[in-house]
Design an enzyme around this catalytic site. Structure first.
Site, PDB file in Angstrom:
ATOM      1  N   SER A  46     -37.782   8.100   2.380  1.00 36.68           N
ATOM      2  CA  SER A  46     -36.043   8.039   3.058  1.00 36.68           C
ATOM      3  C   SER A  46     -35.257   7.769   2.554  1.00 36.68           C
ATOM      4  CB  SER A  46     -35.867   6.532   4.278  1.00 36.68           C
ATOM      5  OG  SER A  46     -34.750   7.540   6.008  1.00 36.68           O
ATOM      6  N   PRO A  47     -34.212   8.396   1.926  1.00 33.86           N
ATOM      7  CA  PRO A  47     -33.068   7.926   1.072  1.00 33.86           C
ATOM      8  C   PRO A  47     -32.826   6.898   2.302  1.00 33.86           C
ATOM      9  CG  PRO A  47     -32.884  10.152   2.538  1.00 33.86           C
ATOM     10  CD  PRO A  47     -33.845   9.611   3.110  1.00 33.86           C
ATOM     11  N   CYS A  49     -29.952   3.172   0.166  1.00 33.62           N
ATOM     12  CA  CYS A  49     -29.185   2.856  -0.938  1.00 33.62           C
ATOM     13  C   CYS A  49     -29.312   1.870  -1.552  1.00 33.62           C
ATOM     14  CB  CYS A  49     -27.082   2.581   0.202  1.00 33.62           C
ATOM     15  SG  CYS A  49     -26.311   4.003   0.426  1.00 33.62           S
ATOM     16  N   ALA A  81     -28.380   8.399  -1.031  1.00 32.52           N
ATOM     17  CA  ALA A  81     -27.184   8.980  -0.609  1.00 32.52           C
ATOM     18  C   ALA A  81     -26.198   8.835  -2.248  1.00 32.52           C
ATOM     19  CB  ALA A  81     -25.818   8.297   0.273  1.00 32.52           C
ATOM     20  N   GLN A 123     -30.803  13.444  -2.480  1.00 32.79           N
ATOM     21  CA  GLN A 123     -29.785  13.313  -1.150  1.00 32.79           C
ATOM     22  C   GLN A 123     -28.329  13.329  -1.396  1.00 32.79           C
ATOM     23  OE1 GLN A 123     -28.547  10.152   1.492  1.00 32.79           O
ATOM     24  NE2 GLN A 123     -29.139  11.638   3.757  1.00 32.79           N
ATOM     25  N   TYR A 205     -20.916   9.789   8.049  1.00 29.57           N
ATOM     26  CA  TYR A 205     -19.831   9.964   7.229  1.00 29.57           C
ATOM     27  C   TYR A 205     -19.670  11.052   7.531  1.00 29.57           C
ATOM     28  CZ  TYR A 205     -22.354   5.964   5.348  1.00 29.57           C
ATOM     29  OH  TYR A 205     -23.223   4.800   5.306  1.00 29.57           O
ATOM     30  N   ARG A 253     -29.695  16.224   6.897  1.00 24.76           N
ATOM     31  CA  ARG A 253     -29.900  15.068   7.443  1.00 24.76           C
ATOM     32  C   ARG A 253     -28.410  15.092   9.015  1.00 24.76           C
ATOM     33  NH1 ARG A 253     -31.471   8.822   6.864  1.00 24.76           N
ATOM     34  NH2 ARG A 253     -33.879   9.774   6.897  1.00 24.76           N
ATOM     35  N   LEU A 325     -38.527   3.176  12.461  1.00 24.69           N
ATOM     36  CA  LEU A 325     -39.340   2.465  13.124  1.00 24.69           C
ATOM     37  C   LEU A 325     -40.530   2.671  13.542  1.00 24.69           C
ATOM     38  CD1 LEU A 325     -36.844   0.362  14.865  1.00 24.69           C
ATOM     39  CD2 LEU A 325     -37.704  -0.956  12.977  1.00 24.69           C
ATOM     40  N   GLY A 347     -38.716   4.662   5.562  1.00 26.75           N
ATOM     41  CA  GLY A 347     -37.374   3.792   4.844  1.00 26.75           C
ATOM     42  C   GLY A 347     -38.338   2.483   5.271  1.00 26.75           C
TER      43      GLY A 347
HETATM   44  C1  LIG Z   1     -31.228  -0.513   2.715  1.00 27.67           C
HETATM   45  C2  LIG Z   1     -31.077   0.980   3.283  1.00 27.67           C
HETATM   46  C3  LIG Z   1     -30.372   1.375   2.709  1.00 27.67           C
HETATM   47  C4  LIG Z   1     -30.262   2.958   3.758  1.00 27.67           C
HETATM   48  N1  LIG Z   1     -28.999   3.778   2.804  1.00 27.67           N
HETATM   49  C5  LIG Z   1     -29.171   5.256   3.852  1.00 27.67           C
HETATM   50  C6  LIG Z   1     -28.649   6.638   2.707  1.00 27.67           C
HETATM   51  O1  LIG Z   1     -28.687   6.169   1.540  1.00 27.67           O
HETATM   52  N2  LIG Z   1     -28.759   7.774   3.421  1.00 27.67           N
HETATM   53  C7  LIG Z   1     -29.548   7.933   4.777  1.00 27.67           C
HETATM   54  O2  LIG Z   1     -29.474   8.830   4.621  1.00 27.67           O
HETATM   55  N3  LIG Z   1     -30.129   6.948   5.113  1.00 27.67           N
HETATM   56  C8  LIG Z   1     -30.076   5.590   4.147  1.00 27.67           C
HETATM   57  N4  LIG Z   1     -30.499   4.630   5.317  1.00 27.67           N
HETATM   58  C9  LIG Z   1     -31.333   4.794   7.277  1.00 27.67           C
HETATM   59  C10 LIG Z   1     -32.682   5.325   6.243  1.00 27.67           C
HETATM   60  O3  LIG Z   1     -33.146   6.417   5.635  1.00 27.67           O
HETATM   61  C11 LIG Z   1     -33.312   4.763   7.547  1.00 27.67           C
HETATM   62  O4  LIG Z   1     -33.006   6.274   8.276  1.00 27.67           O
HETATM   63  C12 LIG Z   1     -33.552   4.031   8.510  1.00 27.67           C
HETATM   64  O5  LIG Z   1     -33.431   2.968   7.903  1.00 27.67           O
HETATM   65  C13 LIG Z   1     -34.624   4.014   9.600  1.00 27.67           C
HETATM   66  O6  LIG Z   1     -35.336   4.116   9.103  1.00 27.67           O
HETATM   67  P1  LIG Z   1     -37.159   3.325   8.704  1.00 27.67           P
HETATM   68  O7  LIG Z   1     -37.013   2.683  10.445  1.00 27.67           O
HETATM   69  O8  LIG Z   1     -38.035   3.560   8.392  1.00 27.67           O
HETATM   70  O9  LIG Z   1     -36.458   2.022   7.829  1.00 27.67           O
HETATM   71  C14 LIG Z   1     -30.214   3.071   4.630  1.00 27.67           C
HETATM   72  C15 LIG Z   1     -31.252   2.085   5.382  1.00 27.67           C
HETATM   73  C16 LIG Z   1     -31.732   1.441   4.476  1.00 27.67           C
HETATM   74  C17 LIG Z   1     -32.617  -0.292   5.568  1.00 27.67           C
END
Ligand SMILES: Cc1cc2nc3c(=O)[nH]c(=O)nc-3n(C[C@H](O)[C@H](O)[C@H](O)COP(=O)(O)O)c2cc1C
Length: 381
Positions: A46-47, A49, A81, A123, A205, A253, A325, A347
């Site tokens: 997943s993207p 930051c 992103a 992204q 955003y 997304r 999750l 993620g």
């Molecule tokens: C540190 C961090 C940075 C994130 N940055 C972005 C991002 O740049 N672009 C985006 O669409 N979502 C971003 N997210 C959301 C994740 O891509 C993901 O959708 C979210 O963490 C839920 O998935 P997970 O439970 O597997 O972590 C970020 C999440 C985390 C934890």
């Protein structure tokens, strides 16, 4: 005998041959093709930051982070992103793609990721009114101009909440220049060697701000009705596609629901997804949620967004990615096996464990998983 009966599987035994030929690997490890690009498995990074760049330029941290997940076996590896202009960055330390140096550093990452037999994805986004905030470890709050913050833009001059900066409403020419910057970044993404691009239209955003009746109060062609609120998104897709080759996949997304009464809803997302399916530019809807309103109430639990991906997939008949999750290999496998989504997007599980795909392959008894040759002797699970 007609052609139809000639190919009747009951007569030719075709079905049983097809069953015998079916991929013996778990669903999570079966390849998937989008346009000319095939991912070796259904696991996507997943993207995320990293809040670790200066002037939007990727550095060794970004390389090491994405390289490790590619070597760890994820089939699709997305950058965080990457923003289309300086004012579009979430924090001063977020990535950008508006100059040659940024493109050059990104191309080194894309080359390595592609070289690991992973699909390098980027992204692209713009934070709109949620730009100009501190990094999470600095408190994520708006940065005053005198401390290096900047003025933000949005569909309407409405702050995210009372303690955030009020954005400047984009004029018609401001919208046009946003689309130009997005097209330029898409061209640079192509030149940098990425094989997949995701338009960030979620998490409150800029594109999301246009979609939602809770952040878009315009009375021109970009506000009011559903058709007007999706206009900026449709034009953004056109801007990307004007520079992003037709043989390469484009994901989007969405925050499929805002989890706020009166906000953008799952019904809106299904309606939009049907339009996108019909239009044909988008290859997959990455189904996230929330982020546009502080009143949101999100029912967080393992796999909590899977039903969003399943609903969009079944109602709009368009490929989806499930995210949120999804930490266990069995849950990830069940998502693809049940037809809830086409890919599984991880993620934090992949932050915590870059070799999650290797562990999952072992747990699910995938036969087609290949370790990097340099790491072959580490297959000890
Ligand atoms: C540190 C961090 C940075 C994130 N940055 C972005 C991002 O740049 N672009 C985006 O669409 N979502 C971003 N997210 C959301 C994740 O891509 C993901 O959708 C979210 O963490 C839920 O998935 P997970 O439970 O597997 O972590 C970020 C999440 C985390 C934890």
């Amino acid at each position: 005998m007609t052609n139809g009966s000639k190919h009747d599987s009951r007569l030719t035994g075709e079905t049983s041959r097809r069953v015998l030929k079916r991929d013996p690997n778990p669903h999570l490890f079966r390849p998937i093709t989008f346009r000319s690009v095939t991912a070796k498995n259904r696991i996507m990074l997943s993207p995320m930051c990293q809040y670790s760049s200066n002037d939007g330029i990727p550095n060794d941290w970004h390389f090491a982070h994405l390289a490790a997940r590619a070597a760890g076996g994820a089939g699709i590896v997305f950058t965080e992103a990457v923003h289309t202009e300086p004012a579009g960055r979430i924090t001063p330390n977020c990535l950008g793609l508006w100059n040659d140096e940024q493109q050059d550093r990104l191309s080194r990452i894309a080359e390595f990721v592609n070289g690991q037999d992973a699909v390098a994805g980027i992204q692209l986004g713009h934070a709109g009114r949620k730009a100009s905030v501190g990094r999470p470890w600095d408190g994520s709050s708006p940065i005053p101009i005198e401390e290096g913050g900047w003025n933000t833009v949005a569909p309407s001059a409405q702050a995210y909440s009372s303690d955030w900066r009020e954005p400047v409403a984009l004029t018609k020419s401001g919208i046009e220049s946003q689309l130009d910057m997005l097209a330029n970044a898409s061209k640079r993404a192509r030149n940098a060697g990425f094989q997949a691009l995701e338009l960030h239209a979620a998490h409150g955003y800029l594109v999301h701000q246009f979609l939602s009746p809770l952040s878009n109060f315009r009375d021109d062609d970009y506000g009011g009705s559903f058709e007007n609120r999706i206009r900026f998104l449709i034009e953004s897709i056109e801007a990307v596609r004007s520079e992003w080759p037709s043989n390469l996949p484009l994901f989007i997304r969405l925050s499929v629901t805002e989890w706020v009464e009166g906000g953008w809803s799952i019904e809106d997302s299904v309606r939009l997804s049907k339009i996108l399916k019909e239009e044909g530019s988008i290859d997959l809807i990455d189904c996230s949620s929330g982020g546009n309103n502080p009143r949101q109430s999100i029912p967080i639990h393992p796999g909590y967004q899977i039903p969003l991906a399943a609903t969009v997939r079944s109602e709009a008949q368009i490929p989806t990615g499930a995210v949120g999750l999804i930490n266990s290999p069995d849950l990830a496998e069940s998502i693809v096996a049940n037809g809830d989504a086409d890919i599984v997007i991880l993620g934090r599980a992949l932050l915590a464990d870059p070799v999650w795909p290797q562990r999952a392959a072992n747990h699910l008894k995938a036969k087609n998983f290949e370790w990097p040759i340099q790491y072959e002797r580490s297959n000890i699970y």
